[in-house]
Scaffold this motif. Structure first.
Motif, PDB file in Angstrom:
ATOM      1  N   ILE A  31     -14.543 -17.922  35.337  1.00 31.75           N
ATOM      2  CA  ILE A  31     -13.687 -17.115  34.473  1.00 31.75           C
ATOM      3  C   ILE A  31     -14.615 -16.440  33.471  1.00 31.75           C
ATOM      4  N   MET A  32     -14.655 -15.116  33.509  1.00 27.16           N
ATOM      5  CA  MET A  32     -15.543 -14.338  32.662  1.00 27.16           C
ATOM      6  C   MET A  32     -14.741 -13.681  31.540  1.00 27.16           C
ATOM      7  N   LYS A  33     -15.348 -13.576  30.372  1.00 28.87           N
ATOM      8  CA  LYS A  33     -14.717 -12.942  29.232  1.00 28.87           C
ATOM      9  C   LYS A  33     -15.751 -12.057  28.549  1.00 28.87           C
ATOM     10  N   ALA A  34     -15.289 -10.903  28.081  1.00 25.79           N
ATOM     11  CA  ALA A  34     -16.179  -9.974  27.385  1.00 25.79           C
ATOM     12  C   ALA A  34     -16.076 -10.194  25.877  1.00 25.79           C
ATOM     13  N   PHE A  35     -17.214 -10.103  25.202  1.00 22.87           N
ATOM     14  CA  PHE A  35     -17.281 -10.230  23.750  1.00 22.87           C
ATOM     15  C   PHE A  35     -17.986  -8.992  23.215  1.00 22.87           C
ATOM     16  N   TYR A  36     -17.424  -8.415  22.159  1.00 25.15           N
ATOM     17  CA  TYR A  36     -17.916  -7.159  21.605  1.00 25.15           C
ATOM     18  C   TYR A  36     -18.387  -7.347  20.169  1.00 25.15           C
ATOM     19  N   GLY A  37     -19.402  -6.583  19.786  1.00 26.00           N
ATOM     20  CA  GLY A  37     -19.882  -6.592  18.416  1.00 26.00           C
ATOM     21  C   GLY A  37     -20.616  -5.294  18.136  1.00 26.00           C
ATOM     22  N   SER A  38     -21.014  -5.137  16.886  1.00 25.32           N
ATOM     23  CA  SER A  38     -21.763  -3.939  16.530  1.00 25.32           C
ATOM     24  C   SER A  38     -23.195  -4.021  17.046  1.00 25.32           C
ATOM     25  N   LYS A  40     -26.085  -7.021  19.394  1.00 24.87           N
ATOM     26  CA  LYS A  40     -26.176  -8.187  20.268  1.00 24.87           C
ATOM     27  C   LYS A  40     -25.896  -9.491  19.518  1.00 24.87           C
ATOM     28  N   LEU A  41     -26.462  -9.650  18.338  1.00 19.31           N
ATOM     29  CA  LEU A  41     -26.275 -10.889  17.584  1.00 19.31           C
ATOM     30  C   LEU A  41     -24.808 -11.116  17.223  1.00 19.31           C
ATOM     31  N   GLU A  42     -24.102 -10.059  16.832  1.00 18.82           N
ATOM     32  CA  GLU A  42     -22.690 -10.195  16.476  1.00 18.82           C
ATOM     33  C   GLU A  42     -21.852 -10.554  17.700  1.00 18.82           C
ATOM     34  N   ALA A  43     -22.138  -9.940  18.852  1.00 15.49           N
ATOM     35  CA  ALA A  43     -21.403 -10.260  20.074  1.00 15.49           C
ATOM     36  C   ALA A  43     -21.648 -11.707  20.492  1.00 15.49           C
ATOM     37  N   GLU A  44     -22.895 -12.170  20.384  1.00 14.26           N
ATOM     38  CA  GLU A  44     -23.207 -13.558  20.727  1.00 14.26           C
ATOM     39  C   GLU A  44     -22.552 -14.534  19.756  1.00 14.26           C
ATOM     40  N   GLU A  45     -22.468 -14.184  18.480  1.00 16.89           N
ATOM     41  CA  GLU A  45     -21.806 -15.036  17.499  1.00 16.89           C
ATOM     42  C   GLU A  45     -20.315 -15.158  17.817  1.00 16.89           C
ATOM     43  N   LYS A  46     -19.688 -14.063  18.244  1.00 13.79           N
ATOM     44  CA  LYS A  46     -18.273 -14.108  18.625  1.00 13.79           C
ATOM     45  C   LYS A  46     -18.070 -15.010  19.832  1.00 13.79           C
ATOM     46  N   TYR A  47     -19.020 -14.998  20.776  1.00 10.35           N
ATOM     47  CA  TYR A  47     -18.956 -15.905  21.930  1.00 10.35           C
ATOM     48  C   TYR A  47     -19.052 -17.357  21.466  1.00 10.35           C
ATOM     49  N   ARG A  48     -20.013 -17.658  20.606  1.00 13.73           N
ATOM     50  CA  ARG A  48     -20.173 -19.039  20.112  1.00 13.73           C
ATOM     51  C   ARG A  48     -18.934 -19.494  19.352  1.00 13.73           C
ATOM     52  N   GLN A  49     -18.348 -18.623  18.545  1.00 13.69           N
ATOM     53  CA  GLN A  49     -17.143 -18.958  17.801  1.00 13.69           C
ATOM     54  C   GLN A  49     -15.986 -19.233  18.761  1.00 13.69           C
TER      55      GLN A  49
END
Length: 74
Positions: A31-38, A40-49
């Protein structure tokens, strides 16, 4: 320094998008999910959260698989 963007939304806004595996379905398919940010670091933080918020639910599902509780699909 400019932030790298790799995705443009329908409204023209540019984001950095990462796709991560967040689980598996009953057939073992990812199951794949997309995470967006301004960036790379912000997108990865949203994934971790997201994964921290899902942790209790994932542990519960694992326990149900181990115990074979009725009403909960393995």
């Amino acid at each position: 320094m400019a932030k790298k963007k790799n995705y443009t939304a329908a409204n023209g806004t540019e984001y950095y998008r990462i796709r991560k595996k967040v689980g598996e379905d009953a057939n073992g398919k990812a199951i794949m999910k997309a995470f967006y940010g301004s960036g790379k670091l912000e997108a990865e933080e949203k994934y971790r959260q997201y994964m921290r918020e899902q942790e209790p639910e994932r542990l519960f599902r694992q326990d149900c698989k181990i115990l074979h509780l009725p009403g909960h699909a393995p």
